[in-house]
Design an enzyme around this catalytic site. Structure first.
Site, PDB file in Angstrom:
ATOM      1  N   HIS A  20     -19.490 -59.962 -76.243  1.00  0.00           N
ATOM      2  CA  HIS A  20     -19.043 -61.361 -75.534  1.00  0.00           C
ATOM      3  C   HIS A  20     -17.784 -60.882 -74.588  1.00  0.00           C
ATOM      4  CE1 HIS A  20     -17.848 -65.629 -76.128  1.00  0.00           C
ATOM      5  NE2 HIS A  20     -17.080 -65.330 -74.964  1.00  0.00           N
ATOM      6  N   HIS A  22     -15.732 -61.527 -70.652  1.00  0.00           N
ATOM      7  CA  HIS A  22     -15.521 -62.261 -69.556  1.00  0.00           C
ATOM      8  C   HIS A  22     -14.972 -61.302 -68.443  1.00  0.00           C
ATOM      9  CE1 HIS A  22     -16.282 -66.206 -71.382  1.00  0.00           C
ATOM     10  NE2 HIS A  22     -15.487 -65.642 -72.372  1.00  0.00           N
ATOM     11  N   ARG A  24     -15.305 -62.093 -64.997  1.00  0.00           N
ATOM     12  CA  ARG A  24     -14.781 -62.976 -63.615  1.00  0.00           C
ATOM     13  C   ARG A  24     -15.470 -62.121 -62.527  1.00  0.00           C
ATOM     14  NH1 ARG A  24     -13.517 -66.385 -67.670  1.00  0.00           N
ATOM     15  NH2 ARG A  24     -11.299 -65.983 -68.349  1.00  0.00           N
ATOM     16  N   LYS A 106     -26.662 -68.475 -72.772  1.00  0.00           N
ATOM     17  CA  LYS A 106     -25.333 -69.253 -73.407  1.00  0.00           C
ATOM     18  C   LYS A 106     -25.275 -70.591 -73.103  1.00  0.00           C
ATOM     19  CE  LYS A 106     -21.209 -68.897 -74.806  1.00  0.00           C
ATOM     20  NZ  LYS A 106     -20.108 -68.219 -74.242  1.00  0.00           N
ATOM     21  N   HIS A 143     -21.121 -71.448 -77.873  1.00  0.00           N
ATOM     22  CA  HIS A 143     -19.886 -71.783 -77.915  1.00  0.00           C
ATOM     23  C   HIS A 143     -19.847 -72.978 -78.758  1.00  0.00           C
ATOM     24  CE1 HIS A 143     -15.624 -72.320 -76.642  1.00  0.00           C
ATOM     25  NE2 HIS A 143     -15.764 -73.502 -77.268  1.00  0.00           N
ATOM     26  N   HIS A 181     -17.688 -66.124 -81.187  1.00  0.00           N
ATOM     27  CA  HIS A 181     -16.302 -66.378 -81.435  1.00  0.00           C
ATOM     28  C   HIS A 181     -15.958 -67.357 -82.896  1.00  0.00           C
ATOM     29  CE1 HIS A 181     -16.621 -69.604 -79.037  1.00  0.00           C
ATOM     30  NE2 HIS A 181     -16.114 -69.070 -77.856  1.00  0.00           N
ATOM     31  N   LEU A 226      -9.903 -70.569 -77.024  1.00  0.00           N
ATOM     32  CA  LEU A 226     -10.818 -71.575 -77.649  1.00  0.00           C
ATOM     33  C   LEU A 226     -11.817 -70.847 -78.210  1.00  0.00           C
ATOM     34  CD1 LEU A 226     -10.576 -74.433 -74.891  1.00  0.00           C
ATOM     35  CD2 LEU A 226     -10.109 -74.586 -77.382  1.00  0.00           C
ATOM     36  N   ASP A 254     -14.540 -61.547 -76.578  1.00  0.00           N
ATOM     37  CA  ASP A 254     -13.846 -62.737 -76.067  1.00  0.00           C
ATOM     38  C   ASP A 254     -12.729 -62.501 -75.019  1.00  0.00           C
ATOM     39  OD1 ASP A 254     -14.332 -65.434 -75.056  1.00  0.00           O
ATOM     40  OD2 ASP A 254     -13.081 -66.020 -76.621  1.00  0.00           O
ATOM     41  N   ALA A 270      -6.998 -71.557 -71.321  1.00  0.00           N
ATOM     42  CA  ALA A 270      -7.416 -70.913 -72.751  1.00  0.00           C
ATOM     43  C   ALA A 270      -8.033 -69.393 -72.597  1.00  0.00           C
ATOM     44  CB  ALA A 270      -8.508 -71.710 -73.574  1.00  0.00           C
TER      45      ALA A 270
END
Ligand code: NCD
Ligand code: ZN
Ligand code: ZN
Length: 352
Positions: A20, A22, A24, A106, A143, A181, A226, A254, A270
């Protein structure tokens, strides 16, 4: 794996995966990608860009931008995800899966987290996609928080399990689901109640943080993510699960970079950025729990097995010594990004 029960000095693991992540895009991608590629062989890349990654063509283009940004000589495989919307076409998802473009889909409840505006409000509307995914064996990453403003933010994960996740799973036999998460004892228990079709990622930062760390003695925006960290008993439940060695629990950092000015403001974003120091931090936690012998299962075996992939060939070696340091921030063309600091001395480093 090489370890000793009392005072391990060196620990060699199969090269880890991050299930998991990110990354960007643009300037942030350029700055954060080397931080993950340094230690991780593969990562499952989250699709919550602006605009989101909803089609196979967008996922393939994003994968190509990631590969084009990799430092020379780096070996890192981005595994792509599609962002589920109420208008996602089951046939498109099946084609993306058949073409080998995507590893998972997702699900963001609309409004639950960063860039989730295009997510799902009416879960009935995505039922045909979920049925198709169950049929073809494509996992759904979730999520897991309700967005009902009447539900306390600390209860949103537990309520999501009862109101949304369990009904979806009962209605869609065979659907493989990863609760992303997880932050609660309820999440741990729910994942344990399932079979081999249910797994969960656990982040690095949720093994360190309870809600006091965010709020007691001053508000710490770099600890805000989060789902928000819960009370200490939940952190203990996460530590027990992560270090249990059970196949259903695996690492998804995450790691979620935001430029500092967007976190340190009246309404801060977050996300905790942990790509830089995740492996030393995990060694610290597993050592505290007397479970260094199970770190490899969590970081390098369980996730790959869930997704039906072989573990990586290479290895990564952690060495215990004097307290380590890492850069407080990484510089990016979008501004500095603060690296997660657990606020305690860490004695593990990754051997170069
Ligand atoms: C993530 C982000 O910034 O993209 N933030 C976070 O706090 N975890 C989104 C997410 O994973 O929910
Ligand atoms: Zn999330
Ligand atoms: Zn995330």
């Amino acid at each position: 794996m090489v370890y000793a029960a009392i005072m391990t000095q060196r620990l060699t693991l199969l090269r880890p995966d991050d299930w998991h992540l990110h990354l960007r895009d643009g300037a942030l991608l350029q700055a954060v990608l080397p931080e993950s590629a340094r230690h991780f062989a593969r990562a499952l890349i989250m699709p919550n860009l602006v605009p989101p990654v909803v089609t196979a063509a967008q996922a393939a283009a994003y994968r190509d931008r990631i590969l084009a940004t990799l430092p020379t000589g780096a070996a890192f495989l981005p595994m792509m995800t599609l962002y589920l919307t109420e208008t996602t076409d089951p046939a498109d998802v099946a084609a993306a899966h058949a073409g080998g473009v995507v590893t998972a889909v997702k699900l963001y409840p609309a409004g639950a987290t960063t860039n989730s505006q295009s997510g799902v409000t009416d879960f009935g509307r995505v039922r045909p996609v979920l049925e198709k995914m169950a049929e073809i064996g494509l996992p759904l990453c979730v999520h897991g928080e309700v967005t009902d403003p009447a539900v306390d933010i600390f209860d949103r994960e537990a309520v999501f399990i009862d109101r949304v996740l369990d009904p979806i799973r009962r209605a869609t036999p065979g659907l493989r689901v990863v609760m992303e998460h997880i932050t609660t004892a309820e999440g741990v228990a729910y994942v344990r109640s399932g079979g081999r079709d249910l797994g969960a990622t656990i982040t690095t930062h949720h093994l360190f943080l309870n809600r006091n760390h965010i709020l007691a003695g001053g508000i710490r925006p770099h600890y805000y993510c989060l789902p928000v960290a819960k009370r200490e008993s939940h952190r203990q439940a996460l530590r027990e699960a992560a270090t249990s060695g059970e196949a259903r629990f695996f690492l998804g950092t995450d790691s979620a970079p935001h430029p500092d000015h967007l976190k340190e403001q009246a309404c801060g974003c977050a996300g905790c950025f942990t790509a830089t120091n995740t492996m030393p931090l995990l060694a610290h936690v597993f050592e505290e729990c007397g479970a260094l012998n199970r770190l490899e299962a969590f970081t390098s075996r369980n996730g790959a097995a869930f997704y039906g992939k072989a573990p990586n060939d290479g290895t990564l070696t952690l060495v215990r010594g004097d307290a380590v340091t890492w850069p407080a921030k990484i510089e990016t063309a979008a501004g500095p990004v603060t690296v997660f600091d657990p606020g305690c001395a860490v004695h593990w480093r990754v051997e170069p």
